[in-house]
Design a protein around this motif. Structure first.
Motif, PDB file in Angstrom:
ATOM      1  N   LYS A 162       0.821  -1.207   0.000  1.00 57.70           N
ATOM      2  CA  LYS A 162       0.000   0.000   0.000  1.00 57.70           C
ATOM      3  C   LYS A 162       0.861   1.265   0.000  1.00 57.70           C
ATOM      4  N   ASP A 163       2.000   1.207   0.690  1.00 56.39           N
ATOM      5  CA  ASP A 163       2.912   2.357   0.693  1.00 56.39           C
ATOM      6  C   ASP A 163       3.485   2.600  -0.704  1.00 56.39           C
ATOM      7  N   LEU A 164       3.824   1.517  -1.400  1.00 59.48           N
ATOM      8  CA  LEU A 164       4.359   1.655  -2.758  1.00 59.48           C
ATOM      9  C   LEU A 164       3.304   2.219  -3.704  1.00 59.48           C
ATOM     10  N   GLU A 165       2.060   1.800  -3.523  1.00 61.46           N
ATOM     11  CA  GLU A 165       0.960   2.364  -4.317  1.00 61.46           C
ATOM     12  C   GLU A 165       0.892   3.877  -4.137  1.00 61.46           C
ATOM     13  N   GLU A 166       0.959   4.308  -2.889  1.00 58.27           N
ATOM     14  CA  GLU A 166       0.856   5.737  -2.592  1.00 58.27           C
ATOM     15  C   GLU A 166       2.032   6.514  -3.191  1.00 58.27           C
ATOM     16  N   LEU A 167       3.191   5.866  -3.241  1.00 58.92           N
ATOM     17  CA  LEU A 167       4.360   6.534  -3.816  1.00 58.92           C
ATOM     18  C   LEU A 167       4.274   6.643  -5.334  1.00 58.92           C
ATOM     19  N   GLY A 168       3.421   5.809  -5.955  1.00 61.06           N
ATOM     20  CA  GLY A 168       3.235   5.888  -7.397  1.00 61.06           C
ATOM     21  C   GLY A 168       3.858   4.767  -8.204  1.00 61.06           C
TER      22      GLY A 168
END
Length: 261
Positions: A162-168
């Protein structure tokens, strides 16, 4: 005579008492010695199994079939305990720290690859009844488990995802599961809290018999040919990470239950 008799009685009583004390002390010493020997053996076993774990995680152990018999309980305790969760969290933290340093292009081609089993999804409920690596892998039983689509998430990986998703980052899933298991895998991933992956790549019929290192390398090469930049790759097997077309940074999650070549 009365005094002499009393002295005899006292002497006998003292002798009996002394013998009892000596016997009790001897029994205690025997027990202590036994405990020390047992404790020493446990320390030696734990040291051996910790060293075995080290060789597995560094890939020095190479290909192995079963967990050493003396380490079966060790592996069970590790895979179901806090140490495993802590190790997973440490890998996720290192992955995220690196991801935050990556300058993304914003064109959707900045990829992060995840393996599925023991990386995003945990099969510990299955292995709890199949020996935690102490039994020969039963593919038929495992396939039934996959079809149930009930594997929970690996908590640290779900957080990282989920953190990687938020980073793009663009998330791509690359698994050794087959196309026949696509529906079950997609359902399970959603059940475990994952969503929005760009692509789920599974083995096709033409991939049958290929070593995992070759199969996954070929799929990564295809992605690169499409213009993707593979910044990160997360997997529990060295075969998830090695080969060619490797990621700029690869992150190995712990797994003591099995090895995939």
């Amino acid at each position: 005579m009365a005094i002499f008799g009393l002295l005899i009685l006292l002497t006998v009583a003292f002798t009996t008492f002394s013998q009892s004390i000596i016997q009790i002390s001897t029994e205690k010493l025997t027990l202590l010695a036994s405990d020390r020997i047992s404790g020493h053996r446990k320390i030696l076993k734990d040291l051996y199994c910790e060293s075995w774990r080290f060789t597995v995680e560094t890939n020095d152990a190479g290909i192995w079939d079963l967990v050493p018999a003396r380490c079966e309980e060790f592996v069970k305790d590790y895979m179901t305990g806090d140490k495993y969760l802590s190790d997973l969290a440490a890998v996720a933290d290192n992955s995220l720290a690196y991801a935050k340093t990556v300058k993304l292009s914003g064109d959707g081609k900045d990829a992060w690859i995840f393996d599925v089993d023991e990386t995003l999804l945990s099969n510990i409920p299955f292995y709890a009844s199949h020996g935690f690596g102490s039994e020969i892998f039963d593919e038929a039983s495992f396939n039934k488990w996959v079809d149930m689509a009930e594997a929970p998430s690996v908590p640290a990986s779900l957080r990282l995802y989920k953190d990687l998703e938020e980073l793009g980052f663009t998330i791509i899933l690359l698994t050794g599961r087959t196309e026949l298991q696509r529906n079950a895998t997609e359902c399970n991933l959603q059940f475990a809290g994952y969503s929005n992956w760009e692509r789920l790549i599974l083995r096709k019929r033409s991939d049958h018999g290929k070593p995992a290192t070759i199969y996954k390398s070929e799929r990564r090469k295809h992605l690169e040919d499409e213009g993707y930049i593979i910044h990160g790759n997360s997997g529990d097997q060295w075969s998830d990470l090695l080969g060619f077309a490797v990621a700029k940074r690869s992150f190995k999650l712990p797994n003591l239950m099995y090895v995939v070549a």
